[in-house]
Enzyme design. Structure first.
Site, PDB file in Angstrom:
ATOM      1  CB  THR A   1      -0.910   0.041   1.246  1.00  0.00           C
ATOM      2  OG1 THR A   1      -0.092  -0.109   2.406  1.00  0.00           O
ATOM      3  CG2 THR A   1      -1.944  -1.058   1.197  1.00  0.00           C
TER       4      THR A   1
ATOM      5  CE  LYS B   1      -1.623  -0.836   5.883  1.00  0.00           C
ATOM      6  NZ  LYS B   1      -1.889  -1.546   4.630  1.00  0.00           N
TER       7      LYS B   1
END
Ligand code: DSN
Length: 419
Positions: free
Chosen positions: A224, A227
């Site tokens: 992702t 984060k």
């Protein structure tokens, strides 16, 4: 002067303002959350949200792509550079789709994937039983060692030999130790499997050179972007040149339609931010803060899975404190400390009311907090745990939390919080 949003939709404006206030007035310890910069927020909220761009630069199915082609090329090149990868695809909507695309690029439905069990720290999409990844593929799950809380490579190798998976997934969402991606690569080679590595949680630490990168040892790396990497909500795939065509086809048209160009634009900005000495210092501080927080929690008698942390994340096993994870998470939330309840390896309790609490330091580090504040937060957590049924004490901790937050402002947003 009122913003357009405030004028047109005061109800939603007010709710965004409330959320901005909540984010600035609480200590956010959910390890997958962070605060993006104002620049990333601006790119994410730009006119690129208006544009469809199915396809890839130079190969689109809609006209009007002069700018989008340049933006996607820049985002891709920056991602390739910071991760030192042959190829990058920045179109996945998020980590789950990125993982699905990684599998779709490499194997066929019905083949076997082998990943870390969700209740031992893996992600849903690593083949957990309620995820479609266990319907489309046969799934074998490996645990962490019940003695050490760490990955047991002898056991993983044994399971791989027994089950002959086509994909072995490395990576986790609740694993506090550094992962040896090279051994995963070796095991995958030994059994003729592809190695997919999901570094969603630690991507920022990898880019900063704090944790070893899986890029040399994995066929496809998935992450992702929001984060530790501190970009907008999105996903990304990195792979060896030989898989580039299949990876791109798996994302579009395999799983997705048009990419979210405003997100790609913000990813480009975040990748530039990640390519700076300031980002390396931030990533180093994330780990220092996590270690300081963990050490103080240990002093207070908390039991930490694996005994501590090497990364941004701490998993507390609350069984010795006789407090369910959910009860502590909710009490902490009332004290403006935001965490998530989580299973711990070998948890006798169900995931809906597990025995653990998962916390992490990316967001507090972005605010500029350092080891003394991390230790202070451990003290807050201990005070709440020791007074779990005493609302007056919890309220007092909430006041102290707010005071701490006021000393470490969050990045500005176009809708200001109420202080
Ligand atoms: N990535 C997960 C987390 O760690 O919070 C959610 O999917």
């Amino acid at each position: 002067m009122k913003t357009a949003l405030e004028q047109y939709d005061p109800q939603i404006y007010e709710l965004i303002k409330q959320e901005a206030t909540r984010q600035s007035g609480s200590i956010r310890l959910i390890p997958s959350e962070n605060y993006v910069s104002k620049a990333v927020m601006q790119a994410s909220g730009s006119c690129l949200t208006n544009k469809y761009a199915e396809g890839y630069p130079g190969r689109r199915y809609y006209e009007g792509q002069h700018v989008t082609d340049l933006i996607e090329t820049i985002a891709t090149e920056r991602a390739r550079r910071i991760f030192k990868a042959d190829h990058a695809n920045v179109q996945p909507y998020s980590g789950s789709v990125a993982n699905m695309a990684a599998y779709a690029a490499l194997i066929q439905p019905g083949d076997t994937i082998m990943g870390l069990s969700l209740v031992h720290g893996g992600h849903l999409t690593h083949g957990w039983k309620v995820s479609v990844t266990s319907r489309f593929y046969k799934s074998v799950q490996y645990p962490v060692s019940s003695e050490t809380g760490r990955l047991d490579f002898d056991h993983i190798r044994e399971l791989a030999k027994k089950n002959s998976p086509k994909v072995i997934v490395s990576g986790a969402t609740a694993y506090p130790r550094e992962i040896d991606f090279e051994i995963f690569g070796d095991i995958a080679k030994e059994v003729g499997a592809y190695h997919v590595s999901d570094i969603a949680h630690i991507a920022g630490l990898v880019v900063a050179g704090i944790h070893k990168s899986p890029v040399p040892y994995a066929d496809v790396v998935s992450t992702t972007t929001h984060k530790t990497l501190r970009g907008p909500r999105g996903g990304m795939l990195l792979c060896k040149a030989e898989h580039a065509g299949n990876v791109d086809k798996a994302v579009f048209p395999g799983l997705q339609g048009g990419p979210h160009m405003h997100t790609l634009t913000a990813i480009a900005v975040a990748m530039a931010e990640a390519d700076t000495p300031e980002f390396v210092a931030y990533a180093q501080q994330i780990v220092k803060n996590a270690k300081a927080l963990a050490a103080k929690l240990l002093e207070y008698g908390f039991d930490l899975v694996s005994g501590g942390t090497d990364n941004h994340l701490i998993l507390i096993d609350l069984r010795n404190k006789n407090i369910p994870g959910k009860k502590l998470a909710k009490a902490l939330d009332r004290a403006r400390i935001v965490s998530n309840y989580n299973t711990v390896p070998g948890d006798p309790a169900p995931p809906s009311n597990p025995s653990g609490l998962r916390i992490g330091t990316p967001a507090i580090t972005t605010r500029g907090m350092k080891e003394p504040e991390a230790e202070q937060i451990a003290t807050f957590i201990n005070t709440v745990a020791e007074n779990i049924d005493n609302e007056a004490v919890i309220e007092q901790v909430g006041k102290e939390t707010l005071l701490l937050c006021s000393q470490f402002p969050v990045p500005e947003h176009f809708i200001k919080n109420d202080g």
